[in-house]
Design a protein around this motif. Structure first.
Motif, short mmCIF file in Angstrom:
data_model
loop_
_atom_site.label_atom_id
_atom_site.label_comp_id
_atom_site.label_asym_id
_atom_site.label_seq_id
_atom_site.Cartn_x
_atom_site.Cartn_y
_atom_site.Cartn_z
N PHE A 144 -10.02 -1.69 -7.26
CA PHE A 144 -9.34 -1.64 -5.97
C PHE A 144 -8.51 -2.91 -5.80
O PHE A 144 -9.00 -4.02 -5.99
CB PHE A 144 -10.36 -1.56 -4.83
N ALA A 145 -7.26 -2.72 -5.42
CA ALA A 145 -6.38 -3.88 -5.26
C ALA A 145 -6.86 -4.79 -4.14
O ALA A 145 -6.77 -6.01 -4.24
CB ALA A 145 -4.96 -3.40 -4.97
N ASP A 146 -7.38 -4.20 -3.07
CA ASP A 146 -7.88 -4.97 -1.94
C ASP A 146 -9.39 -4.79 -1.87
O ASP A 146 -9.89 -3.82 -1.30
CB ASP A 146 -7.21 -4.49 -0.64
N THR A 172 -14.47 -2.50 0.19
CA THR A 172 -15.88 -2.72 0.51
C THR A 172 -16.18 -2.39 1.96
O THR A 172 -17.18 -1.73 2.27
CB THR A 172 -16.27 -4.18 0.22
N THR A 173 -15.31 -2.83 2.85
CA THR A 173 -15.51 -2.55 4.27
C THR A 173 -15.50 -1.05 4.54
O THR A 173 -16.36 -0.53 5.26
CB THR A 173 -14.45 -3.26 5.12
N LEU A 174 -14.55 -0.34 3.95
CA LEU A 174 -14.49 1.11 4.14
C LEU A 174 -15.74 1.78 3.59
O LEU A 174 -16.34 2.66 4.24
CB LEU A 174 -13.24 1.68 3.46
N ASP A 175 -16.17 1.38 2.41
CA ASP A 175 -17.35 2.00 1.79
C ASP A 175 -18.60 1.77 2.64
O ASP A 175 -19.41 2.69 2.84
CB ASP A 175 -17.56 1.42 0.39
N VAL A 176 -18.75 0.56 3.15
CA VAL A 176 -19.94 0.24 3.95
C VAL A 176 -19.88 0.93 5.31
O VAL A 176 -20.88 1.47 5.79
CB VAL A 176 -20.09 -1.28 4.10
N PRO A 230 -4.61 2.73 9.76
CA PRO A 230 -5.11 3.59 8.68
C PRO A 230 -4.17 3.68 7.48
O PRO A 230 -4.63 3.74 6.33
CB PRO A 230 -5.27 4.95 9.37
N ALA A 231 -2.86 3.66 7.73
CA ALA A 231 -1.92 3.74 6.62
C ALA A 231 -2.10 2.60 5.62
O ALA A 231 -1.84 2.77 4.42
CB ALA A 231 -0.48 3.75 7.14
N ASP A 232 -2.57 1.45 6.10
CA ASP A 232 -2.80 0.31 5.21
C ASP A 232 -4.02 0.50 4.32
O ASP A 232 -4.23 -0.26 3.37
CB ASP A 232 -2.99 -0.97 6.03
N LEU A 233 -4.84 1.52 4.63
CA LEU A 233 -6.06 1.79 3.86
C LEU A 233 -5.92 3.01 2.97
O LEU A 233 -6.90 3.46 2.37
CB LEU A 233 -7.24 2.00 4.83
N GLU A 234 -4.73 3.54 2.85
CA GLU A 234 -4.58 4.82 2.14
C GLU A 234 -4.96 4.72 0.67
O GLU A 234 -5.57 5.63 0.11
CB GLU A 234 -3.15 5.34 2.27
N MET A 281 0.82 -1.19 0.00
CA MET A 281 0.00 0.00 0.00
C MET A 281 0.87 1.25 0.00
O MET A 281 1.87 1.33 0.70
CB MET A 281 -0.90 0.04 1.25
N ALA A 282 0.46 2.23 -0.73
CA ALA A 282 1.21 3.47 -0.75
C ALA A 282 1.09 4.16 0.60
O ALA A 282 0.05 4.18 1.22
CB ALA A 282 0.67 4.38 -1.85
N GLN A 283 2.18 4.78 1.08
CA GLN A 283 2.17 5.53 2.32
C GLN A 283 2.87 6.85 2.10
O GLN A 283 3.83 7.20 2.77
CB GLN A 283 2.83 4.73 3.44
N THR A 284 2.38 7.58 1.14
CA THR A 284 3.04 8.82 0.77
C THR A 284 2.59 9.98 1.63
O THR A 284 3.27 10.98 1.71
CB THR A 284 2.74 9.16 -0.71
#
Length: 264
Positions: free
Chosen positions: A88-90, A95-99, A167-171, A1-4
């Motif tokens: 989406f790669a994951d 889906t979890t974030l959207d819901v 949260p960084a894993d969800l960026e 995951m990007a962590q920029t």
């Protein structure tokens, strides 16, 4: 995951939950963003879309909350299509974030339907939903402000807990959802800006809406999510932070809903 970057099932006003499949949170995790129901990690956004469509049917199209709901339905359908298409790669994280994100808005709808005050960020929209001096574009952006400025930050924390990640894993997912929202905001501004018959309010409306930016709201939500995650083991501080965030976003919402149109 990007962590920029550092009650009644027949009523659309009642939120239908899926079975509770979420594992209990580790007590060591400290502060929790608050219960919004046993929703579990969904594998699709279809139940959310169904609920938004039911609300669209139930509400008067001129209702201010209905205006936002139509916009949000379009956004959710777009994100659902993107997930299905593999954008989406994951997929599970997206889906979890959207819901989790949608549940925050739907919980506010349920609160109002039950006669309970919604979060402060949503109060202005529900209070002004039938005000004749507020324009559709104002309603739409006030809802977007509440949902992005407050709900998105808490949804990131909710998702991190549900998936046992930071949260960084969800960026990447956060950024892609944000990109869809930016495109939708541009479309909303184009479609709902008053026409020539309301030129007398166009200048003040342009000035008012120029004071708010979805991009800035999204950046603020990301910072708030990361901050809440960092202080989650200081429950009193995290709770105060979340409450102040809620009230601050609500204040912006009241500004966006300043009546501008002439009463009939």
């Amino acid at each position: 995951m990007a962590q920029t970057r550092q009650s009644s099932p027949q009523s659309p006003e009642r939120l239908t939950r899926l079975p509770d499949t979420e594992p209990s949170a580790d007590p060591a995790d400290g502060w929790d963003a608050g219960p919004i129901g046993p929703i579990g990690p969904f594998l699709a956004v279809d139940p959310v879309v169904d609920r938004l469509r039911a609300l669209r049917t139930a509400w008067n199209p001129a209702d201010g909350v209905a205006v936002f709901n139509r916009v949000y339905l379009t956004v959710t359908e777009e994100i659902g299509r993107a997930i299905e298409a593999g954008a989406f790669a994951d997929r599970k994280a997206a889906t979890t974030l959207d819901v989790r994100f949608a549940e925050r808005y739907l919980a506010a709808v349920d609160a109002v339907a039950a006669g309970v005050a919604p979060p402060a960020c949503w109060r202005p929209l529900f209070d002004y939903r039938r005000h004749p001096g507020v324009l559709p574009l104002q309603f739409a952006l006030a809802g977007i402000n509440a949902h992005i400025g407050h709900d998105l930050a808490l949804a990131v924390v909710d998702t991190s807990r549900a998936l046992d990640c930071a949260p960084a894993d969800l960026e990447d997912e956060f950024d892609r959802v944000g990109d869809v929202l930016v495109l939708m905001e541009e479309r909303v501004r184009e479609e709902l800006m008053p026409g020539p018959d309301l030129l007398e309010v166009t200048d003040p409306l342009t000035h008012l809406l120029g004071c708010w930016s979805l991009e800035r709201a999204r950046d603020g939500a990301w910072l708030a999510a990361r901050s809440l995650w960092q202080i989650r083991r200081l429950p009193a501080l995290a709770e105060e932070f979340a409450e102040r965030l809620d009230r601050s976003v609500g204040l912006v919402g009241r500004m966006l809903l300043t009546p501008l149109a002439r009463r009939p």
